[in-house]
Design an enzyme around this catalytic site. Structure first.
Site, short mmCIF file in Angstrom:
data_model
loop_
_atom_site.label_atom_id
_atom_site.label_comp_id
_atom_site.label_asym_id
_atom_site.label_seq_id
_atom_site.Cartn_x
_atom_site.Cartn_y
_atom_site.Cartn_z
N ASP A 1 8.53 5.84 8.44
CA ASP A 1 7.94 7.14 9.03
C ASP A 1 7.22 7.96 7.78
O ASP A 1 6.54 9.05 8.07
CB ASP A 1 9.23 7.94 9.18
CG ASP A 1 10.12 8.32 8.15
OD1 ASP A 1 9.71 8.00 6.96
OD2 ASP A 1 11.44 8.65 8.37
N GLY B 1 2.84 3.45 1.45
CA GLY B 1 3.18 3.80 2.94
C GLY B 1 3.86 5.24 3.01
O GLY B 1 4.01 5.61 4.21
N GLY C 1 0.86 -1.33 0.12
CA GLY C 1 -0.15 0.02 -0.02
C GLY C 1 0.95 1.02 -0.14
O GLY C 1 2.02 1.46 0.10
N ARG D 1 -1.87 -0.42 -9.77
CA ARG D 1 -0.60 -1.20 -10.25
C ARG D 1 -1.05 -2.60 -10.11
O ARG D 1 -2.09 -2.91 -9.88
CB ARG D 1 0.36 -1.21 -8.94
CG ARG D 1 0.68 0.35 -8.49
CD ARG D 1 0.68 0.50 -6.93
NE ARG D 1 0.84 2.06 -6.68
CZ ARG D 1 2.18 2.57 -6.69
NH1 ARG D 1 3.29 1.81 -6.83
NH2 ARG D 1 2.20 3.62 -6.34
N ASP E 1 4.33 -4.54 -7.39
CA ASP E 1 3.62 -3.34 -6.76
C ASP E 1 4.22 -1.94 -7.42
O ASP E 1 3.75 -0.93 -7.17
CB ASP E 1 3.93 -3.20 -5.41
CG ASP E 1 5.26 -3.18 -4.79
OD1 ASP E 1 5.87 -4.21 -5.08
OD2 ASP E 1 5.71 -2.30 -4.21
N ASN E 2 5.36 -2.16 -8.01
CA ASN E 2 5.82 -0.93 -9.17
C ASN E 2 5.44 -0.87 -10.25
O ASN E 2 5.94 -0.03 -11.33
CB ASN E 2 7.30 -0.85 -8.59
CG ASN E 2 7.76 -0.58 -7.14
OD1 ASN E 2 6.92 -0.02 -6.39
ND2 ASN E 2 8.97 -0.94 -6.88
N ASP F 1 7.51 4.91 -9.79
CA ASP F 1 8.17 4.49 -8.43
C ASP F 1 9.48 4.67 -9.00
O ASP F 1 10.20 3.55 -8.98
CB ASP F 1 7.79 3.30 -7.84
CG ASP F 1 6.48 3.55 -7.17
OD1 ASP F 1 5.64 4.56 -7.07
OD2 ASP F 1 5.93 2.34 -7.05
#
Length: 482
Positions: free
Chosen positions: A118, A86, A84, A176, A245-246, A255
């Site tokens: 983060d 992030g 997901g 994606r 996922d990319n 990405d």
């Protein structure tokens, strides 16, 4: 900013709505005028305080419904489960002449999909993504775009403490391959169908009337992916992290992390220092693209319904890649016709380039200067090769091929210079811009962007941007943290 929320109209299971995390004391770093014009914005506005606040996540446009999307995927060939957005938050989409364009803030804070991260991006990686997105667009390669970078002096811990930044990315969609894998893995056929119908209706409406729209979707994505990767190979671009996922469902380069452009040619070159096994080397990219399409095909199989239909769609990938790659290579060599022995000529060329580690970009650019009837003028090209007789032998084949189609030097050079860039985003060029930006001097980012936005022009005043990398550049490493 007149935002709509097309993706947000999907059911809540597809995303989490949340606000960006404010960026302390944000400031303007850079913006792309061509990207701004795509969405009808005056580029000068992007440096104004209101837009700095908006594109750093400190304020939100009135009609925006910010969200982070969920997806899953295979990373380095291993199923990674739920992933997901992030550190990316979708603001919404803007209507343009060519359709909606989504705006996404990368580095806008933690989301439920951050997996202990983060949610921030650092200035270093933001500059790399910003510059490469716009450089690829100028090269004519399908890609997401980058609108602007906003920075902050907030400290972010990576290998060292760096400063924070947010880059605004743009694409018609950020869906994606992994978006489909997510629902397949969870055995949620209803959600899988909702997503597929959304993609077809929004981006591939011509497929709706086909006998099996989902098989047609898979075939269309296979073809677009094959063409995109052929474009990568033709300019020596290496993505570095071709996880599912990319991979864009629209066949866009997506990405930008540990990417690289080929310099001394080595087909086995690995641009990602994290990729210790060389899974995503230059030579492997076409095959990895095919494997990723297989993962998408598996995810779509419950909708397609029949394995032979899915296999037929997947079988379109390899011929699509080969045809596009040969088309691009003929253009790079200034060939106007297709001949049966073209592949032999291409293979011989890459073999001599490999053996001599010739600079990829400079070789193809210089090849346009070859004079058909004057082999004695080949000295600048020959000097790129340690084994000059090996180049001479290939040049004999090349000249014979040119003679067979009655090639004309001036016309051929003009055509070759329009497809063989003089300027690409070499890692050392990006690093120089990053080093200056980390000292709060952003002029080099803007200057480099301007050069890369005209990659096929001679730009004699910027000749140094086409130079071979200096010795210190051999120590540069980029990894998944980049």
């Amino acid at each position: 900013m007149p935002l709509a929320n097309t993706f947000a109209a999907l059911p809540p299971a597809f995303y989490t709505r949340l606000m960006p995390t404010p960026l302390p004391a944000p400031y303007f770093v850079a913006a792309s005028a061509p990207a701004a014009r795509l969405i009808g914005l005056d580029p000068a506005l992007l440096a104004q305080p209101d837009y700095v606040e908006l594109l750093s996540g400190n304020s939100v446009a009135e009609r925006s419904l910010p969200l982070a999307a969920v997806y899953s995927g295979h990373q380095f060939g291993v199923w990674a489960g739920q992933l997901g957005d992030g550190r990316a938050i979708l603001l919404g989409d803007i209507a343009t002449a060519s359709g909606p364009m989504e705006l996404q803030l990368k580095g806008a804070g933690a989301t439920p999909y951050s997996r202990m991260g983060d949610g921030r991006a650092v200035l270093r990686s933001s500059i790399r993504e910003f510059l490469c997105s716009e450089a690829m667009a100028a090269l004519g390669i399908p890609t997401s775009r980058a609108l602007a970078i906003m920075g902050s002096n907030q400290g972010i811990v990576r290998e060292t403490v760096e400063t924070a930044a947010v880059v605004t990315r743009m694409a018609p969609s950020f869906v994606r391959f992994g978006s489909f894998e997510h629902w397949y893995a969870r055995k949620k056929p209803a959600e899988l169908k909702i997503l597929a119908d959304y993609v077809i209706d929004s981006f591939y409406p011509q497929l709706r009337d086909s006998a099996n729209p989902y098989a047609s979707l898979l075939q269309e994505v296979c073809t677009r992916t094959a063409h995109m990767i052929a474009h990568w190979q033709a300019v020596g671009f290496m993505h570095g992290v071709m996880n599912t996922d990319n991979m864009s469902i629209l066949g866009l380069t997506l990405d930008y992390g540990p990417f690289g452009f080929m310099e001394a040619f080595d087909a086995e070159h690995i641009c990602n220092h994290t990729d210790s096994q060389g899974r995503y080397s230059y030579a492997n990219q076409p095959q990895v693209g095919h494997r990723n399409c297989h993962a998408l095909g598996q995810a779509l199989l419950p909708l397609i319904g029949e394995v032979p239909l899915a296999q037929a769609a997947l079988d379109s990938y390899e011929p699509a890649f080969a045809a596009k790659m040969n088309e691009l290579l003929r253009a790079k060599l200034g060939l106007r016709t297709e001949q049966g022995d073209d592949t032999r000529l291409f293979d011989a060329m890459f073999a001599v380039m490999q053996a001599n580690h010739v600079d990829f970009t400079n070789f193809f650019r210089a090849l346009g200067n070859l004079q058909l009837h004057a082999p004695d003028s080949d000295a600048p090209l020959r000097d790129m090769f340690i084994d000059r007789p090996a180049f001479d032998a290939w040049a004999v084949q090349y000249r014979a091929r040119l003679l067979a189609e009655h090639s004309v030097d001036a016309a051929r050079k003009l055509a070759m210079d329009q497809v063989n860039p003089k300027y690409v985003l070499r890692n050392y060029l990006a690093q120089v811009a990053i080093d200056k930006a980390q000292q709060q001097d952003y002029a080099e980012v803007a200057q480099l962007l301007a050069v890369l936005q005209k990659p096929f022009d001679e730009q004699p005043e910027h000749q140094h941007y086409a130079a071979l990398p200096p010795d210190w550049a051999s120590h540069l490493e980029v990894s998944c943290s980049s």
